[in-house]
Each structure stands twice: as C-alpha cells, then as structure tokens.
Design an enzyme around this catalytic site. Structure first.
Site, PDB file in Angstrom:
ATOM      1  N   LYS A 112     -97.554 -30.011 -39.305  1.00 13.71           N
ATOM      2  CA  LYS A 112     -98.206 -31.167 -38.971  1.00 13.71           C
ATOM      3  C   LYS A 112     -98.638 -32.104 -39.465  1.00 13.71           C
ATOM      4  O   LYS A 112     -98.595 -33.532 -38.800  1.00 13.71           O
ATOM      5  CB  LYS A 112     -99.469 -29.946 -37.523  1.00 13.71           C
ATOM      6  CG  LYS A 112     -99.346 -29.318 -37.079  1.00 13.71           C
ATOM      7  CD  LYS A 112     -98.464 -29.424 -35.734  1.00 13.71           C
ATOM      8  CE  LYS A 112     -98.282 -28.245 -34.978  1.00 13.71           C
ATOM      9  NZ  LYS A 112     -97.807 -27.076 -35.581  1.00 13.71           N
TER      10      LYS A 112
HETATM   11  C1  LIG Z   1     -96.956 -26.081 -34.931  1.00 16.15           C
HETATM   12  C2  LIG Z   1     -97.045 -24.872 -35.411  1.00 16.15           C
HETATM   13  C3  LIG Z   1     -94.929 -24.392 -35.019  1.00 16.15           C
HETATM   14  C4  LIG Z   1     -94.305 -24.930 -34.106  1.00 16.15           C
HETATM   15  O1  LIG Z   1     -94.300 -26.042 -33.775  1.00 16.15           O
HETATM   16  P1  LIG Z   1     -93.672 -27.017 -32.654  1.00 16.15           P
HETATM   17  O2  LIG Z   1     -93.566 -28.310 -33.158  1.00 16.15           O
HETATM   18  O3  LIG Z   1     -95.434 -26.708 -31.582  1.00 16.15           O
HETATM   19  O4  LIG Z   1     -92.640 -25.811 -31.799  1.00 16.15           O
HETATM   20  C5  LIG Z   1     -94.722 -23.702 -36.079  1.00 16.15           C
HETATM   21  N1  LIG Z   1     -95.682 -22.733 -37.312  1.00 16.15           N
HETATM   22  C6  LIG Z   1     -96.389 -23.702 -36.895  1.00 16.15           C
HETATM   23  C7  LIG Z   1     -97.286 -23.167 -38.405  1.00 16.15           C
HETATM   24  C8  LIG Z   1     -97.243 -24.335 -36.641  1.00 16.15           C
HETATM   25  O5  LIG Z   1     -97.918 -25.145 -37.295  1.00 16.15           O
END
Ligand SMILES: *Cc1c(COP(=O)(O)O)cnc(C)c1O
Length: 499
Positions: A112
């Site tokens: 993120k």
């Molecule tokens: C948010 C997240 C995901 C999923 O990603 P999306 O964009 O919601 O599909 C997968 N792995 C981790 C570690 C995340 O923080």
C-alpha cells in the site's frame, strides 16, 4: 485528460477533481475518459534506462495532464526516497525457481505504501490546483494495511486530516499496533465492531450522506478518500508493473514477448493496475487472481457469477478478507465495452440481491486474460513452510497465497511465460501465522514475536516494525457500526479547531 464515472452520470472531471473526490457522486468509480496510446518498444527501452522515480513520473504523466512531468518527478523522488524505502522501491528478485516483485520495502512494510506515499502529493497539489478552500478530511476503511499506510503517508501533511476505521477483530496484532501508535497531529484511528465489508460500507454511506457533507462544510472540511477506489491510488500502482517488465528485460537482455503476474487479491486494486499496465502495452499474457478462503473472485472468474452471499472467513491473510471487491467495477466497465448502464445494473443487482451474472461474451473476455484460484489457511501455511525450507525465502501469508495459486496454474497449464509473483507484505507484519507455518513453537506474544521470528529465520525485521516496541498507544476507542458518523464528527470538530 478527463475522468468519467463507471456509472455514467455527471460531466467528465479533471484528474485533480477525481483525486480529491475519490468516489464519483453517482456512486461509480472514476476512470480515464480514454486510454493513452500504448507504449512502443522504443518507449519501453527508454523507460528501462530510468530510475524508479523517473519511470513513475513519465508513466503517471500519461494520465495526468493537469500536472507537469517535473512536478510529478519531484513528488516521486520524495515519495520513493531512500529515507522512505529500505531498498529500491519495487525490486524484481529471483529466488529458487520463482520471480517476485517485492513491494514491501516502504515505511509500513506492505505494498500500500507504493500508492500511499504518492497520493498525499497528488492530493495536496489537487487542493491547490482547484483553489479549494476547504481542507480535506480523508476517511479510510481498512482491512489492515491501507490504514497504516494512509496514516504514515498523510501524517502532518498540511490541509489534510485522516480518520481510519478498522474492523476490531479483523487485523493482525502488529497491524493494530502500527495504527494505534501512529504519530501525527492530523490523524485518528477508530476500531469498528464488524468485519471489513461493514466498515467499508459504513465509510461509503458517510461519503454519500448529504447531511454529513453539510456539517463538514460548516467546519471548513470536505471528504476525500484514500481507499483503493481513488484514482490516485490506482495510478501509482500501474507504474510498478511497467517497471517490473522493464527490469525483467534488463535482466534477460531483451524485453520479453510475454509476462504473467500473479497477484494476491482482495479489493481488486492491485491486480486492476496490472490490467491497466496491459492496456498501456505491457504484453501481459495472463493475470492470475489469487484469493484466500473468501473466494468470491475465484468463482466469478470461473463461472461469471459474482455472489457475495456466503460465509465470511477470517483468515491469516486478513488484507484479502473481502467479499465486495470494489475495484472490480472498473474492470467490468471495460469488459462491457464501457457501457455505464450495464455496470450500474450489475451494481444495483449486487446491492439488492447480493449477486449478478455477466453474459457469455463478457465472461469470455474475462477468462481470456484472468485465471482465478484460491487456497485456504492450511495450504497457505504449507506454502510458507515449503518455500522457506527449499529457498530460504520467507513469505508473508498474502504472498504465500499467490505462490500457491501460481504453482497450481503452472502445474495445470505448463505455461512457460515468465511469471512474476507480486509480494505484497513483509512476513514480520504477520509474525504469529508465519512462525506457526514454519513450525516454530509460539513462546511469546506481542512484540516478542518479532524477535522470535527474527531468530528463527535469521532475517532482520524492518526498522519501523522494530520501532513499534515502546511506542505508547494513542487510539483505543471502539465504535459500533452505526456510530461511525459520530466518530467522524468528533474528529472533524476537533480538527476544525486547529485550522
Ligand atoms: C491490500 C493487500 C492485498 C490486496 O490488495 P487489493 O488491491 O485489495 O486486491 C494483498 N496483500 C496485502 C499484504 C495487502 O495489504
């Protein structure tokens, strides 16, 4: 370039407006009115010679004509600086027989950060460009990683305030500590009794409440969103797919003819960015959509029926514990030939009946590109154990889901296209599950798990996670689902005093 809603209402808006608003007023998501021309071989060759921030500026510029490339480059250099990232921001590494795109080297140790280190620059500049008088109140619903990344990205950024809601029992201990100990004057964190979907729906309702908007306006504030529905979140994510393709070319000597990505998926934001990278010319052959026991997307890809009426599972990959994958709406919009009425109809059916089914033609377009599979917690743990034993590489549970699905796909198809597993978090965010997976006895709890995992694995934990020890908890309030509005107003009033 203007942005339009996937549900078709309203006039096209500027990129700055789309980034400030997040969700379109009709409940749809903003998408570019048209796509940039696909990049040529020469374009990819030029990008291959550039640094990550330079690649980011050039690619984002294609979608943001109200920003100059110099502006974007200065943002990218700050967002992806050595102070923020403990290695290059998105390295493509090869371990054992697999390739990983590691996206967890930022300040909160999850992918993120790739978007949420950039978004504050885009959002602040958008406030300026639109001459907006109100400050931004950013509401975030998080399944664990977005919340922390948003808090870290926006802390003490002028004219912005961030309020994060997380499902009380839906995040790991470390994720929770990361959020409740967050520093910064302009931030707050609230736990909600409920799961992620409840939390996300609560935030969506607040966004669309006229009354709430009026109250905020009287306080000199306006809602903004840092959730993955915001175009300013999706765009920086397109960059690392293009970048990985360039890096693979640099590694092998020529840009490969095809590439596959396997993405651990929850809200469909990360994998959607891979789809957009394909539109931009990256020759993606297959996108492997990896889910945990909440396998709503696996079934959608396999049957064309999206059905959220099912048991909700809390898993060891909590950031993927999602039954309503909001960003899928953007993919649907493209798959139905940008027919906003049809997208609106699907979304209405989802809201009213909990499911919808796409027709054969749409399903064919979907399965031409996407492969969907899932694995449960036991398989996830077994994958962590195997990869650790065979390759001395420690996966976090989300990445392990992707490795499991990628292996299943290869076994099923024998596809020889170079495959890249997207590694989304550091294993140190999920110590307890990872220790259990590699068979280490659990002797402790809380912070000690971090040193246990470090000792057992021989790896150094990320510095910001180590630094959590000894930080005071600042936010401990728990709200009921129907008190989210109250919590928002409390925070807004407090922040308004400090304007
Ligand atoms: C948010 C997240 C995901 C999923 O990603 P999306 O964009 O919601 O599909 C997968 N792995 C981790 C570690 C995340 O923080």
């Amino acid at each position: 370039m203007k942005y339009i809603s996937t549900r078709g209402a309203g006039e096209p808006v500027s990129a700055a407006e789309a980034i400030l608003t997040g969700l379109a007023p009709d409940g749809g998501l903003y998408v570019p009115e048209s796509f940039p021309e696909p990049l040529s071989g020469a374009d990819f060759a030029a990008l291959s010679a550039l640094s990550y921030p330079e690649r980011a500026a050039r690619i984002m510029r294609l979608f943001l004509d109200d920003f100059s490339e110099e502006e974007l480059l200065s943002y990218a250099k700050s967002a992806y600086s050595d102070e923020k990232f403990d290695s290059s921001p998105a390295p493509l590494v090869r371990v054992g027989g697999r390739r990983y795109l590691e996206l967890f080297h930022g300040p909160t140790s999850a992918f993120k950060d790739m978007a949420l280190q950039m978004l504050p620059y885009l959002l602040s500049a958008s406030l300026q460009k639109r001459g907006q008088r109100e400050d931004a109140l950013i509401l975030v619903a998080t399944s664990g990683d977005t919340g922390k990344a948003a808090l870290e990205g926006f802390k003490d950024v002028p004219r912005t305030n961030v309020l994060v809601f997380y499902p009380k029992d839906g995040v790991s201990d470390i994720q929770k500590l990361q959020m409740t100990t967050q520093e910064g004057e302009n931030v707050a964190v609230s736990a909600v009794s409920g799961n992620f979907d409840d939390t996300q729906n609560g935030v969506k309702e607040l966004f669309s409440s006229e009354e709430m908007r009026r109250e905020l306006a009287s306080l000199g504030l306006r809602f903004s969103s840092a959730n993955s529905i915001n175009w300013g979140r999706v765009l920086p994510q397109i960059v690392y797919y293009v970048s990985a393709y360039c890096d693979l070319g640099n590694e092998t000597g020529t840009l490969p003819e095809r590439i596959n990505f396997c993405v651990p998926t929850g809200n469909f934001g990360n994998i959607l960015a891979a789809y957009y990278a394909k539109q931009l010319g990256v020759p993606v052959h297959k996108l492997l959509c990896a889910s945990n026991a909440n396998r709503v997307l696996t079934e959608f890809i396999r049957t064309g029926r999206y059905n959220r009426k099912r048991e909700f599972h809390l898993t060891i990959s909590p950031s993927m514990d999602i039954l309503i994958s909001s960003n899928l709406e953007r993919l649907l919009f493209e798959l139905v030939g940008r027919d906003a009425d049809r997208v609106s109809a699907y979304m209405r059916r989802l809201r009213e009946t909990g499911e919808y089914t796409v027709d054969e033609a749409v399903k064919t377009r979907l399965t031409d590109l996407f492969y969907g599979d899932f694995c449960d917690d036991n398989e996830t743990k077994a994958t962590i154990a195997t990869v650790f034993k065979e390759d001395a590489y420690l996966l976090d549970p989300h990445t392990a889901v992707a490795v499991n699905v990628c292996d299943a796909y290869l076994a099923e198809t024998g596809d020889e296209t170079p495959a890249v597993v997207v590694a989304t978090a550091s294993p140190f965010k999920f110590c307890e599950s990872v220790l259990a997976a590699i068979g280490a006895p659990l002797q402790s709890g809380g912070f000690e798990l971090i040193s246990d995992l470090s000792r057992v694995s021989g790896l150094t934990p990320p510095a910001p996670i180590l630094a959590l020890a000894g930080k005071p908890e600042r936010f401990s309030a728990v709200f009921e689902r129907d008190e989210m509005g109250k919590s928002t107003l409390l925070f807004a009033k407090d922040r308004a005093k400090h304007r």
